[in-house]
Design a protein around this motif. Structure first.
Motif, mmCIF file in Angstrom:
data_model
loop_
_atom_site.group_PDB
_atom_site.id
_atom_site.type_symbol
_atom_site.label_atom_id
_atom_site.label_comp_id
_atom_site.label_asym_id
_atom_site.label_seq_id
_atom_site.Cartn_x
_atom_site.Cartn_y
_atom_site.Cartn_z
ATOM 1 N N VAL A 29 0.867 -1.177 0.000
ATOM 2 C CA VAL A 29 0.000 0.000 0.000
ATOM 3 C C VAL A 29 0.903 1.226 0.000
ATOM 4 C CG1 VAL A 29 -1.913 -1.136 1.208
ATOM 5 C CG2 VAL A 29 -0.160 0.052 2.529
ATOM 6 N N THR A 30 0.302 2.376 -0.239
ATOM 7 C CA THR A 30 1.098 3.599 -0.241
ATOM 8 C C THR A 30 1.411 4.029 1.186
ATOM 9 O OG1 THR A 30 -0.822 5.050 -0.178
ATOM 10 C CG2 THR A 30 -0.037 4.345 -2.369
ATOM 11 N N GLN A 31 2.502 4.768 1.318
ATOM 12 C CA GLN A 31 2.859 5.302 2.627
ATOM 13 C C GLN A 31 1.795 6.281 3.106
ATOM 14 O OE1 GLN A 31 6.918 6.721 2.957
ATOM 15 N NE2 GLN A 31 7.666 5.109 1.579
ATOM 16 N N ALA A 32 1.210 7.021 2.178
ATOM 17 C CA ALA A 32 0.161 7.973 2.547
ATOM 18 C C ALA A 32 -1.029 7.243 3.160
ATOM 19 C CB ALA A 32 -0.282 8.781 1.319
ATOM 20 N N LEU A 33 -1.387 6.076 2.616
ATOM 21 C CA LEU A 33 -2.501 5.316 3.171
ATOM 22 C C LEU A 33 -2.182 4.818 4.578
ATOM 23 C CD1 LEU A 33 -5.303 4.078 2.870
ATOM 24 C CD2 LEU A 33 -4.207 2.072 1.829
ATOM 25 N N VAL A 34 -0.949 4.384 4.803
ATOM 26 C CA VAL A 34 -0.548 3.927 6.135
ATOM 27 C C VAL A 34 -0.651 5.076 7.133
ATOM 28 C CG1 VAL A 34 1.367 3.030 7.539
ATOM 29 C CG2 VAL A 34 0.961 2.115 5.237
ATOM 30 N N VAL A 35 -0.129 6.246 6.761
ATOM 31 C CA VAL A 35 -0.183 7.415 7.642
ATOM 32 C C VAL A 35 -1.633 7.824 7.879
ATOM 33 C CG1 VAL A 35 0.415 9.864 7.850
ATOM 34 C CG2 VAL A 35 2.115 8.227 7.026
ATOM 35 N N GLU A 36 -2.438 7.845 6.832
ATOM 36 C CA GLU A 36 -3.850 8.230 6.952
ATOM 37 C C GLU A 36 -4.602 7.283 7.891
ATOM 38 O OE1 GLU A 36 -7.694 8.655 3.982
ATOM 39 O OE2 GLU A 36 -5.672 8.654 3.130
ATOM 40 N N THR A 37 -4.393 5.991 7.731
ATOM 41 C CA THR A 37 -5.069 4.998 8.581
ATOM 42 C C THR A 37 -4.590 5.103 10.025
ATOM 43 O OG1 THR A 37 -5.234 3.539 6.675
ATOM 44 C CG2 THR A 37 -5.560 2.532 8.825
ATOM 45 N N ALA A 38 -3.296 5.286 10.202
ATOM 46 C CA ALA A 38 -2.747 5.403 11.557
ATOM 47 C C ALA A 38 -3.291 6.646 12.257
ATOM 48 C CB ALA A 38 -1.219 5.443 11.503
ATOM 49 N N LEU A 39 -3.350 7.753 11.533
ATOM 50 C CA LEU A 39 -3.892 8.980 12.135
ATOM 51 C C LEU A 39 -5.373 8.828 12.458
ATOM 52 C CD1 LEU A 39 -2.152 11.839 10.114
ATOM 53 C CD2 LEU A 39 -1.991 11.404 12.573
ATOM 54 N N THR A 41 -6.995 6.128 13.171
ATOM 55 C CA THR A 41 -7.108 5.247 14.332
ATOM 56 C C THR A 41 -6.710 5.982 15.605
ATOM 57 O OG1 THR A 41 -6.624 3.323 12.975
ATOM 58 C CG2 THR A 41 -6.319 3.068 15.335
ATOM 59 N N PHE A 42 -5.626 6.719 15.534
ATOM 60 C CA PHE A 42 -5.122 7.431 16.703
ATOM 61 C C PHE A 42 -6.087 8.520 17.155
ATOM 62 C CE2 PHE A 42 -2.540 10.791 18.684
ATOM 63 C CZ PHE A 42 -1.935 10.062 19.683
ATOM 64 N N LEU A 43 -6.696 9.190 16.206
ATOM 65 C CA LEU A 43 -7.558 10.332 16.535
ATOM 66 C C LEU A 43 -9.016 9.954 16.772
ATOM 67 C CD1 LEU A 43 -6.093 12.932 14.002
ATOM 68 C CD2 LEU A 43 -5.634 12.758 16.467
ATOM 69 N N SER A 44 -9.386 8.720 16.472
ATOM 70 C CA SER A 44 -10.786 8.330 16.650
ATOM 71 C C SER A 44 -11.121 8.278 18.140
ATOM 72 C CB SER A 44 -11.071 6.982 15.991
ATOM 73 O OG SER A 44 -10.442 5.949 16.702
ATOM 74 N N GLY A 45 -12.363 8.604 18.462
ATOM 75 C CA GLY A 45 -12.787 8.642 19.855
ATOM 76 C C GLY A 45 -12.884 7.270 20.484
ATOM 77 N N ASP A 46 -13.044 6.214 19.690
ATOM 78 C CA ASP A 46 -13.217 4.878 20.248
ATOM 79 C C ASP A 46 -11.905 4.101 20.314
ATOM 80 O OD1 ASP A 46 -12.954 4.607 17.519
ATOM 81 O OD2 ASP A 46 -14.487 3.040 17.341
ATOM 82 N N ASN A 47 -10.790 4.796 20.138
ATOM 83 C CA ASN A 47 -9.492 4.131 20.194
ATOM 84 C C ASN A 47 -9.285 3.456 21.552
ATOM 85 O OD1 ASN A 47 -6.985 3.308 19.257
ATOM 86 N ND2 ASN A 47 -5.973 5.150 19.996
ATOM 87 N N ALA A 48 -9.719 4.107 22.619
ATOM 88 C CA ALA A 48 -9.553 3.519 23.953
ATOM 89 C C ALA A 48 -10.356 2.231 24.076
ATOM 90 C CB ALA A 48 -9.986 4.525 25.015
ATOM 91 N N GLU A 49 -11.561 2.207 23.488
ATOM 92 C CA GLU A 49 -12.376 0.994 23.546
ATOM 93 C C GLU A 49 -11.733 -0.147 22.761
ATOM 94 O OE1 GLU A 49 -13.883 3.987 22.639
ATOM 95 O OE2 GLU A 49 -14.802 4.392 24.583
ATOM 96 N N HIS A 50 -11.152 0.186 21.595
ATOM 97 C CA HIS A 50 -10.461 -0.844 20.805
ATOM 98 C C HIS A 50 -9.271 -1.401 21.580
ATOM 99 C CE1 HIS A 50 -12.759 -0.525 17.163
ATOM 100 N NE2 HIS A 50 -12.534 0.778 17.061
ATOM 101 N N LEU A 51 -8.522 -0.504 22.187
ATOM 102 C CA LEU A 51 -7.365 -0.937 22.957
ATOM 103 C C LEU A 51 -7.800 -1.797 24.138
ATOM 104 C CD1 LEU A 51 -4.339 -0.866 23.482
ATOM 105 C CD2 LEU A 51 -4.675 1.294 24.708
ATOM 106 N N GLU A 52 -8.855 -1.371 24.819
ATOM 107 C CA GLU A 52 -9.351 -2.135 25.966
ATOM 108 C C GLU A 52 -9.834 -3.521 25.536
ATOM 109 O OE1 GLU A 52 -12.790 -1.811 29.393
ATOM 110 O OE2 GLU A 52 -12.088 0.021 28.422
ATOM 111 N N ALA A 53 -10.547 -3.585 24.410
ATOM 112 C CA ALA A 53 -11.017 -4.885 23.912
ATOM 113 C C ALA A 53 -9.849 -5.787 23.540
ATOM 114 C CB ALA A 53 -11.943 -4.680 22.716
ATOM 115 N N ALA A 54 -8.842 -5.223 22.886
ATOM 116 C CA ALA A 54 -7.665 -6.014 22.512
ATOM 117 C C ALA A 54 -6.943 -6.517 23.759
ATOM 118 C CB ALA A 54 -6.728 -5.183 21.646
#
Length: 139
Positions: A29-39, A41-54
């Motif tokens: 995949v493109t580096q831009a897509l990796v950065v976009e997806t990472a950002l 995920t990082f900025l989404s409000g439910d990131n804490a819930e995903h981390l807690e579930a994991a």
């Protein structure tokens, strides 16, 4: 993500840049897509819930593994204690004139036992495999 794109320019440390390039290449995949997806995920409000579930899933798996390990340790302890009890009941003390010979033979048997144990731990077969084979043979 929407079709409209806004260009951003930023700098990354060399090791992070290399890791990004490597990850994007491995995932094809493109580096831009990796950065976009990472950002995203990082900025989404439910990131804490995903981390807690994991973390909850990982802790559940570790708990099951610890329970299985505890069961195997208890099985080993019970097996050894049963063997020692039976051995002590069925092997009376030796008379003094036979003690030296028995100790010498015991040392030789101990060395062979340790060599066999070492070989089995390194190359097998393991007791669990032999027990499984015995159970399958009985069926």
């Amino acid at each position: 993500m929407s079709g409209l794109r806004i260009k951003h320019t930023f700098r990354l440390p060399p090791d992070l840049s290399a890791a990004l390039a490597d990850y994007a290449a491995r995932k094809r995949v493109t580096q831009a897509l990796v950065v976009e997806t990472a950002l995203a995920t990082f900025l989404s409000g439910d990131n804490a819930e995903h981390l807690e579930a994991a973390l909850a899933r990982r802790l559940d798996r570790l708990t099951r593994q610890a329970d299985a390990l505890a069961w195997h340790v208890e099985l080993g302890n019970e097996t050894l204690s049963l063997f020692v009890r039976l051995w002590m009941v069925n092997n009376p003390p030796l008379p003094d004139d036979a003690l030296a010979t028995a100790q010498m033979m015991g040392k030789e048997r101990w060395v062979r036992f340790i060599e066999t144990l070492n070989r089995r731990m390194e190359f097998g077969p393991r007791l669990r495999d032999e027990v499984s084979e015995d159970i399958e043979t009985d069926d």
